[in-house]
Design an enzyme around this catalytic site. Structure first.
Site, PDB file in Angstrom:
ATOM      1  CB  SER A  40      36.864  44.399  44.857  1.00 25.03           C
ATOM      2  OG  SER A  40      36.249  43.502  43.983  1.00 25.03           O
ATOM      3  CG  ASP A  46      36.485  41.770  40.525  1.00 26.57           C
ATOM      4  OD1 ASP A  46      37.565  41.290  40.117  1.00 26.57           O
ATOM      5  OD2 ASP A  46      36.006  41.484  41.634  1.00 26.57           O
TER       6      ASP A  46
END
Length: 448
Positions: free
Chosen positions: A98, A239
């Site tokens: 992430s 993200d």
């Protein structure tokens, strides 16, 4: 009981190759097949340099234990959440870290139907199988690998959440941060009446413009600059694996995810009165007020995708929101999405005929918040105990870290599940100066 450092509360994550490497990925691939008795496993990966080698090792382990692999290649985490039930796979694995720095990577798992697999719901068993070498499936034929493209199916599935005819022709800055969302936005673009101004659009494992983490203030400026330069109506940044999106209003102000939770809850309840909304304990007052005013029912859960999804299933909640910009939808297999909130906000701005700034200004004034502030500490657990002692005169709750409530302000401190950090959130009732004073007071204690 022996443990592996990279096995966390809701995924496997760590530095490559020290904490996570091809040997571990191979063994985990084998263990997942044995543990779930899986016949078909869906895998995908983010743009990180270490992702292809981990995917190859994982695939080798899965197929050697007799299961077939559907390989999505480069994709977002929510494509695994969609694709696992869509393709009737027995498990899905996303290779991603992430928003963590480039040297990190991770493995995130779902079972059949995209039910999440956290440490308390399967990962601890996988860990023990790996430690004991108890992961072989005997007498099976090697599974096959099929590279598969479900992008169009994935994008078409999103149509249940929005109506393109009800969206105005906005000018929108979209910042992919050189993560994975570029190809998905390109597929979505022809279906929307908006003009996209694309920033850092191409996936690039070198992250030439920094790790795609819009929670870091230094990463927000390119979105703000493009928004102001093009006089855009909205800015959105994602993200790396695009399970989270972050919003900027028409003036370039970063809007905390906390207020987006309240906004989406209010909008969803307008069309679905009386439904349950799940939220995390970090920042709560605005969400509770908005949900109750809209005739909904609030349910609190521990932070983290595995816990929120489990709670939503338990209470049949229509929506779950975390202030960290994770938004979960019952009709999306209870999974989080970084695209659905983007579509809902576009439609909400159009239907209400208001800018994002105007939609959230009353919430921000009523419950000013610090945003999440992270501090790296050698012994965060000891600091948590110190904080509990100092604020023991407040109304305390320990569902997730420590939440302490006073009449006009409250705070939550909790430990990160993935890094040696302590995370602080503070909010007040309509008093920004008090919120700022208490934030500083707590930071002084944390950093002393």
């Amino acid at each position: 009981m022996e443990k592996i450092a990279s096995f966390k509360a809701y995924d496997i994550r760590g530095k490559v190759p020290g904490d996570l490497n091809v040997d571990l990925a191979y063994k985990v691939g084998k263990a997942i097949v044995k543990y779930l008795n899986a016949k078909k496993v869906l895998i995908g990966m983010d743009v990180r340099k270490s992702s292809p080698e981990l995917a190859e090792a994982l695939t080798k382990g899965i197929t050697e234990n007799g299961a077939d692999v559907y390989d999505l290649g480069l994709c977002g985490t929510e494509m695994i959440y969609f694709g696992t039930p869509h393709l009737n796979a027995d498990a899905g694995v996303m290779i991603t870290a992430s928003h963590n720095p480039p040297e990190y990577n991770g493995l995130k798992f779902v079972k059949k139907g995209s039910v999440p697999m956290g440490y308390d719901s399967g990962l601890s068993e996988i860990e023990q199988m790996v430690l004991k070498g108890d992961f072989e499936v005997e007498g099976v034929q090697k599974g096959k690998v099929e590279k598969i493209d479900i992008m169009n199916d994935f994008i078409n599935n999103l149509k249940q959440f929005y109506d393109a005819k009800k969206i105005n022709p906005f000018k929108v800055v979209v910042n992919a941060g050189n993560g994975c969302i570029g190809p998905a936005l390109d597929t979505l673009e022809p279906l929307l009446p908006i003009k996209m101004i694309k920033v850092f659009h191409e996936p690039d494992s070198n992250f030439p413009n920094g790790v795609p983490n819009p929670l870091l203030p230094e990463n927000r400026q390119p979105t703000i600059d493009a928004l102001l330069e093009h006089k855009a109506d909205l800015g959105v940044a994602w993200d790396g694996d695009y399970d989270r999106c972050f919003f900027f209003d028409e003036k370039g102000n970063f809007i905390e995810g906390y207020y987006i939770v309240g906004l989406l809850a209010k909008s969803i309840l307008k069309k679905n009165p009386g439904e349950k909304i799940v939220h995390d304990p970090r920042l709560t007052w605005n969400t509770i007020k908005e949900v109750e005013a809209a005739g909904g029912e609030v349910v609190q859960s521990v932070s983290g995708h595995a816990f929120i999804k489990q709670k939503m299933r338990e209470v049949n909640a229509i929506y779950g929101g975390e202030m960290s910009a994770h938004h979960y939808f019952r009709d999306n297999y209870y999974s989080d999405s970084g695209i659905i909130p983007f579509l809902l906000i576009l439609q909400l701005m159009s239907e209400e005929n208001k800018t994002l700034g105007r939609l959230v200004e009353e919430m921000i004034a009523a419950y000013p918040c610090s945003g999440e502030i992270n501090t790296k500490l050698e012994n965060p657990a000891a600091k948590l105990e110190e904080i509990k002692q100092k604020y023991s005169d407040g109304k305390m709750e320990t569902l997730d870290g420590v939440s302490v409530e006073y009449e006009n302000w409250r705070f939550n401190v909790r430990l990160s599940n993935t890094e040696p950090l302590i995370r602080l959130n503070v909010e007040s009732k309509g008093d920004r100066k008090l919120m700022e004073k208490k934030t500083q007071e707590l930071l002084n204690l944390i950093r002393s």
